[in-house]
Design an enzyme around this catalytic site. Structure first.
Site, mmCIF file in Angstrom:
data_model
loop_
_atom_site.group_PDB
_atom_site.id
_atom_site.type_symbol
_atom_site.label_atom_id
_atom_site.label_comp_id
_atom_site.label_asym_id
_atom_site.label_seq_id
_atom_site.Cartn_x
_atom_site.Cartn_y
_atom_site.Cartn_z
ATOM 1 N N ASP A 1 0.829 -1.217 0.000
ATOM 2 C CA ASP A 1 0.000 0.000 0.000
ATOM 3 C C ASP A 1 0.863 1.267 0.000
ATOM 4 O O ASP A 1 0.396 2.349 0.337
ATOM 5 C CB ASP A 1 -0.984 -0.003 1.175
ATOM 6 N N HIS B 1 24.206 13.804 -15.925
ATOM 7 C CA HIS B 1 23.032 13.503 -15.096
ATOM 8 C C HIS B 1 23.396 12.644 -13.883
ATOM 9 O O HIS B 1 22.639 11.761 -13.481
ATOM 10 C CB HIS B 1 21.940 12.821 -15.948
ATOM 11 N N ASP C 1 23.995 20.976 -8.804
ATOM 12 C CA ASP C 1 22.866 21.438 -9.622
ATOM 13 C C ASP C 1 21.627 21.122 -8.801
ATOM 14 O O ASP C 1 21.160 19.982 -8.757
ATOM 15 C CB ASP C 1 22.876 20.698 -10.966
ATOM 16 N N ASP D 1 16.149 26.536 -10.535
ATOM 17 C CA ASP D 1 17.149 25.642 -11.131
ATOM 18 C C ASP D 1 18.495 26.342 -11.085
ATOM 19 O O ASP D 1 18.748 27.257 -11.872
ATOM 20 C CB ASP D 1 16.715 25.318 -12.574
ATOM 21 N N HIS E 1 25.810 20.316 -24.027
ATOM 22 C CA HIS E 1 24.358 20.425 -23.779
ATOM 23 C C HIS E 1 23.873 21.823 -24.137
ATOM 24 O O HIS E 1 24.670 22.721 -24.417
ATOM 25 C CB HIS E 1 24.029 20.070 -22.321
ATOM 26 N N HIS F 1 16.933 26.550 -21.040
ATOM 27 C CA HIS F 1 15.602 25.965 -21.231
ATOM 28 C C HIS F 1 14.594 26.823 -20.484
ATOM 29 O O HIS F 1 14.946 27.530 -19.542
ATOM 30 C CB HIS F 1 15.569 24.504 -20.754
ATOM 31 N N HIS G 1 12.082 21.839 -16.599
ATOM 32 C CA HIS G 1 12.217 22.026 -18.057
ATOM 33 C C HIS G 1 10.804 22.370 -18.521
ATOM 34 O O HIS G 1 10.018 21.500 -18.878
ATOM 35 C CB HIS G 1 12.720 20.757 -18.745
ATOM 36 N N GLU H 1 22.933 28.243 -18.519
ATOM 37 C CA GLU H 1 23.735 27.238 -17.828
ATOM 38 C C GLU H 1 24.838 26.623 -18.682
ATOM 39 O O GLU H 1 24.842 25.421 -18.936
ATOM 40 C CB GLU H 1 22.833 26.136 -17.282
ATOM 41 N N TYR I 1 33.386 20.680 -19.469
ATOM 42 C CA TYR I 1 33.609 19.383 -18.835
ATOM 43 C C TYR I 1 34.910 18.799 -19.389
ATOM 44 O O TYR I 1 35.035 18.616 -20.603
ATOM 45 C CB TYR I 1 32.423 18.454 -19.106
ATOM 46 N N ARG J 1 29.761 23.797 -14.298
ATOM 47 C CA ARG J 1 28.560 24.390 -14.893
ATOM 48 C C ARG J 1 28.110 25.480 -13.929
ATOM 49 O O ARG J 1 28.263 25.328 -12.709
ATOM 50 C CB ARG J 1 27.464 23.333 -15.078
ATOM 51 N N GLU K 1 24.703 28.069 -13.352
ATOM 52 C CA GLU K 1 23.325 28.208 -13.837
ATOM 53 C C GLU K 1 22.527 29.185 -12.985
ATOM 54 O O GLU K 1 22.446 29.038 -11.764
ATOM 55 C CB GLU K 1 22.646 26.825 -13.795
HETATM 56 N N1 GLY Z 1 18.748 20.674 -13.341
HETATM 57 C C1 GLY Z 1 18.398 20.315 -14.634
HETATM 58 C C2 GLY Z 1 18.900 21.274 -15.597
HETATM 59 O O1 GLY Z 1 19.745 22.081 -15.261
HETATM 60 O O2 GLY Z 1 18.463 21.352 -16.702
HETATM 61 MN MN MN Z 2 18.632 23.783 -16.019
HETATM 62 MN MN MN Z 3 20.071 22.691 -13.296
#
Ligand code: GLY
Ligand code: MN
Ligand code: MN
Length: 430
Positions: A41, A246, A263, A274, A355, A359, A366, A384, A388, A397, A399
């Site tokens: 449950d 990730h 992050d 974020d 990357h 976003h 996102h 961001e 690397y 990074r 952000e």
């Molecule tokens: N924390 C996810 C990103 O930076 O997109």
């Molecule tokens: Mn982000």
């Molecule tokens: Mn992030």
């Protein structure tokens, strides 16, 4: 409730904006998320579907919103269906929304218990020509789970084979991507809680800790401030782990000399923040860490200045790449030759910065937003960039979250969160 809900007027406005985009004589239906099971449950904590939340503020399972702007009877233009509550249910399940409280929260006068939904839907659907269904069309969505919304879509198609079906999602993608001032204020609160978490960990960081001990400090501060917790699974990546984009295990021991990439963002009232910051485990950046960090920071600042109404995301991404490649040359990571010989499909800078720069950010981390369409004032974007370098065990990074303005530079919702090498070292030295 842990958080201060936004005023009903905002949800009324959001619904009006949605209804203004509907074709004549149409119904739209929006469902809550399920409570997801584990086994026996046990369940995961409830997380509301962001679309019904955007349109109503209802943060409760088994809720349905029905919109029918052309309904003959004006009371059927907006109907909310809720799981029934009464004194008996209250004893077992605790406080749920009453009809009165729901009206106060959402501005919707016509509130029914859930068991009335099918009969009322049938009655109204036979007065309408079209039904708007809400498929998930997010460009990153990838899930095998059938949601409550998906089940409703299947059922509606069976119940009303003669109706025309329309998509709610493109309308919501456009509406939700441009934030109202009240919504930005809620994101600002989430950012402020993230800041408090970051300042808290600056006092604690030292070699010998496990990454999850820093995660725990963030969680402590977030919960203490009325957040339900992390807006997304946090990344606390020390040393070489920062090169795994990730990385979410957060179980390694932090070593002397490591740079730690964090992050991490708090949610507040279902609004995300974020943030990414990097700090040295021993309180002092090495000369190489500092050099790489400051290169990323320059790219972040330059990129942010480019966020303006009218800009197309892909052009922006190309321009940021060009700024990044200059920094990579200065760092000795790329040569002019590499750039000259690059594959245009996969530019040379992507070896170290693979990357996207930005976003949409909002109710989802996102967030909704159609990237092919021009940027607009009121949109919130992360910025961001990262570099690397697995061969050196360094990943950086940085952000922040920005709001695009009609005129001038975007507003940085994270401007008070320490970011320069000097600020971070000074705070860690205390
Ligand atoms: N924390 C996810 C990103 O930076 O997109
Ligand atoms: Mn982000
Ligand atoms: Mn992030």
């Amino acid at each position: 409730m842990r958080y201060q809900p936004l005023p009903a007027d905002l949800y009324k406005k959001n619904r009006h904006k949605f209804m203004a985009q509907m074709k004549p004589n149409s119904i739209a239906v929006f469902n809550s998320n399920d409570i997801y099971p584990i086994s026996a449950d046990s369940t995961l904590p409830f997380a509301q579907h962001r679309d019904i939340f955007y349109l109503t503020g209802v943060d409760q399972e088994e809720s349905i919103l029905l919109l029918f702007p052309d309904a003959k009877d004006p009371k059927n233009r907006e109907i909310l269906f809720l799981k029934e509550t009464n004194d008996h249910i209250k004893v077992w399940e605790g406080e749920k929304l009453t009809k009165e409280k729901a009206t106060e929260l959402t501005g919707i006068e016509n509130v029914h218990w859930l068991q009335d939904f099918e009969a009322l839907l049938k009655k109204l659907a036979f007065q309408a020509e079209r039904i708007y269904i809400n498929t998930n069309e997010h460009y990153r969505a990838a899930t095998e789970v059938e949601t409550r919304e998906d089940r409703f879509i299947k059922k509606a198609k069976k119940m009303f084979p003669g109706h025309k079906f329309e998509r709610s999602n493109p309308i919501l993608q456009r509406l939700r991507s441009v934030k109202e001032p009240e919504e930005i204020a809620q994101i600002q609160k989430a950012c402020n809680i993230t800041e408090a978490g970051f300042r808290r960990i600056l006092d604690k960081v030292q070699p010998g800790l496990k990454e999850y001990e820093l995660e725990a400090e963030f969680a402590h501060e977030f919960l203490r401030q009325g957040s339900k917790g992390f807006a997304y699974t946090p990344i606390i990546a020390s040393g070489p782990n920062a090169n795994v984009l990730h990385y979410i295990q957060n179980d390694a021991e932090i070593k002397d000399g490591d740079l730690i990439l964090m992050d991490v963002g708090a949610e507040y009232g279902n609004w995300a923040s974020d943030m990414t910051r990097c700090v040295p485990a021993n309180g002092k950046f090495s000369p190489r860490q500092k050099e790489v960090y400051e290169a990323v920071l320059r790219v972040k600042d330059a990129a942010a200045k480019m966020l303006k109404p009218g800009v197309i995301w892909a052009d922006y991404q190309d321009k940021v790449g060009r700024i990044m490649e200059k920094e990579l040359i200065k760092l000795g990571l790329l040569t002019e030759e590499d750039i000259k010989n690059e594959n245009p499909e996969w530019p040379a800078y992507k070896k170290y910065f693979m990357h996207g720069t930005s976003h949409h950010m909002g109710l989802d981390t996102h967030d909704y937003g159609i990237l092919e369409e021009p940027m607009q004032a009121g949109m919130v974007f992360t910025v961001e960039p990262g570099i690397y370098i697995p061969e050196e065990g360094i990943g950086v990074r940085i952000e922040d979250d920005y709001v695009i303005q009609e005129e001038g530079e975007p507003v940085n919702l994270m401007k008070s969160i320490p970011i320069t090498v000097e600020e971070i070292e000074a705070l860690m030295a205390k």
